[in-house]
Structure formats: structure tokens, C-alpha cells
Motif scaffolding. Structure first.
Motif, PDB file in Angstrom:
ATOM      1  N   UNK A  80      -1.877   5.626  -3.408  1.00 13.70           N
ATOM      2  CA  UNK A  80      -1.710   4.332  -2.738  1.00 13.70           C
ATOM      3  C   UNK A  80      -1.999   3.204  -3.716  1.00 13.70           C
TER       4      UNK A  80
ATOM      5  N   UNK B 210      -3.328  -1.260   1.917  1.00 16.57           N
ATOM      6  CA  UNK B 210      -2.786  -0.256   0.985  1.00 16.57           C
ATOM      7  C   UNK B 210      -1.322   0.039   1.309  1.00 16.57           C
TER       8      UNK B 210
ATOM      9  N   UNK C   6       1.765   3.107   0.476  1.00 16.78           N
ATOM     10  CA  UNK C   6       2.072   4.429  -0.075  1.00 16.78           C
ATOM     11  C   UNK C   6       2.927   4.281  -1.323  1.00 16.78           C
TER      12      UNK C   6
ATOM     13  N   UNK D 152       4.059  10.294  -2.632  1.00 18.73           N
ATOM     14  CA  UNK D 152       3.670  11.260  -1.616  1.00 18.73           C
ATOM     15  C   UNK D 152       4.077  12.664  -2.030  1.00 18.73           C
TER      16      UNK D 152
ATOM     17  N   UNK E 168      -0.136   8.655   4.489  1.00 19.86           N
ATOM     18  CA  UNK E 168       0.054   7.547   5.404  1.00 19.86           C
ATOM     19  C   UNK E 168       1.206   6.688   4.916  1.00 19.86           C
TER      20      UNK E 168
ATOM     21  N   UNK F 132       0.830   1.242   7.364  1.00 19.64           N
ATOM     22  CA  UNK F 132      -0.529   0.742   7.558  1.00 19.64           C
ATOM     23  C   UNK F 132      -0.477  -0.572   8.338  1.00 19.64           C
TER      24      UNK F 132
END
Lengths: 110, 119
Positions: A37, A45, A47, A50, B106, B109
Motif C-alpha cells: 500500500x 492508503x 492498494x 496485490x 484491501x 478504503x
């Protein structure tokens, strides 16, 4: 002290390549995916990487991730001033049944 | 557009309670795990809790077990965090985050809500 260990800070000049390491153990990085992140100053934050090495759409290919054994790393090539941010690695821990974040690495572009 | 909007933060005395809410829009809420992540002033990110789509699995950070309860209402597309017996060390910005599974993956957010525990 975080279970996932990152250097507190790294720096580089525009155009350079920098890497940020993330060290864990068998029960977290060794058994699960790693995500990265980016947190810009004052922002939530975002991403960045991943499943170890995949980039969400919109993330430049200057950012890349890798994982080997119980460690992972984030590489940023062609460093730009807007890359100045905090970077966090993250993984699940199978033994503790908790989510983990690294302590964070502050990237300074000189 | 995927949106997560937290609310319910504020200033509370040690030992007090707060209930945080996270309103989701722009996606099928019931398809995703949901989590709470916090960030103390000047500190890094800390995962707090997560909850599976069908409520069958939930996990907590050790330091909040027995004090915090994560819940969700899929019909209202909302996630909650009931926080009891609050301590000074719970002071943080609390983020709601969408996940594809139980792991720290995630992809969305919220903007966060500030919780301050102080006398």
C-alpha cells in the motif's frame, strides 16, 4: 515492533530505482500473499501491489513487487517526486489468525 | 464508483464506548469481506478486525478482543465497529476497507474517522 519488518526510510533521486524490503516468517509471508500500500501525506492508503506482484489498473509499471520464501520486496524505478509517500507491506498470519502490516517505509525523493 | 464513508468518530473518555459505521456504495456489499484498519497519530497502519460476507468468520487483533465487536448489515450495505472499554492507545484514525478475502488485500478504503480517547 511489527512482525513484518521494513526499513523505516529509503531515499533516492529522480530517475533512480529503489527497493523496499519486507521480512516475515513462515506463518505469514511464507504462507500467504503479500500486498503493498502507498499512503500519500494526509490521505488514506491505496492498494499498490496485490497477490505479490500484480498491479491494479492505474498503477504505473514503474512499481513492481516480488516475493521469495519469507520475504517480499517492492521496487520503484524511474523515481518521481510524486512517489514520496509511506509504503506498507501486508500479509495474513495463519498462526495468529490476524492481519499484519509492516511498520512502514518513508520514501524521500531527494 | 466504489465509496466507503466512515462516521461515528469523536472524543471519548477512557472506559467509554463508541460505535463506528461505514456506509458502502457503488458495489455489491454482500460479495466482500470487510475490515477495520487504524492508524495512531504519526504511526503506521494496524489491522483491527475483519468479517466475512455471510458473518460466519470474524477475526480480531489481540489487543481489542473482548472490547471491540465488528458487525455488518448487508441489507443496509453497512459495516460497524462497536468499541467498548476504550483506552488511550485506541486513539487513531479508523479506516473501513473492502477485501476480497480474509487476507490483508484491501482494494478500497474509506477516508477514515478520528477516534480520540482522552480525559
Amino acid at each position: 515492533q511489527s512482525v513484518l519488518t521494513q526499513p523505516p526510510s529509503v531515499s533516492g533521486t529522480p530517475g533512480q530505482r529503489v527497493t523496499i524490503s519486507c521480512s516475515g516468517s513462515k506463518s505469514n509471508i511464507g504462507s500467504n500473499i503479500v500486498n503493498w500500500y502507498q499512503q500519500l501525506p494526509g490521505a488514506a492508503p491505496k492498494l499498490l501491489i496485490f497477490i505479490n506482484n500484480q498491479r491494479p489498473s492505474g498503477v504505473p509499471d514503474r512499481f513492481s513487487g516480488s516475493k521469495s520464501g519469507t520475504s517480499a520486496s517492492l521496487a520503484i524505478s524511474g523515481l518521481q517526486s510524486e512517489d514520496e509517500a509511506d509504503y506498507y507491506c501486508a500479509a495474513w498470519d495463519d498462526r495468529m489468525k490476524v492481519g499484519l502490516f509492516g511498520g512502514g517505509t518513508k520514501l524521500t525523493v531527494l | 464508483e466504489v465509496q466507503l464513508v466512515e462516521s461515528g468518530g469523536g472524543v471519548v473518555q477512557p472506559g467509554g464506548s463508541l460505535r463506528l459505521s461505514c456506509a458502502a456504495s457503488g458495489f455489491t456489499f454482500s460479495d466482500y469481506w470487510m475490515s477495520w484498519v487504524r492508524q495512531a497519530p504519526g504511526k503506521g497502519l494496524e489491522w483491527v478486525a475483519n468479517l466475512k460476507q455471510d458473518l460466519s468468520e470474524k477475526y480480531y487483533l489481540d489487543s481489542v478482543k473482548g472490547r471491540f465487536t465488528i458487525s455488518r448489515d448487508n441489507a443496509k450495505k453497512s459495516l460497524y465497529l462497536q468499541m467498548n472499554s476504550l483506552r488511550a492507545e485506541d486513539t487513531a484514525v479508523y479506516y473501513c476497507a473492502r477485501g476480497l478475502d480474509y487476507s490483508n488485500y484491501f482494494d478500497a478504503w474509506g477516508q477514515g474517522t478520528q477516534v480520540t480517547v482522552s480525559s
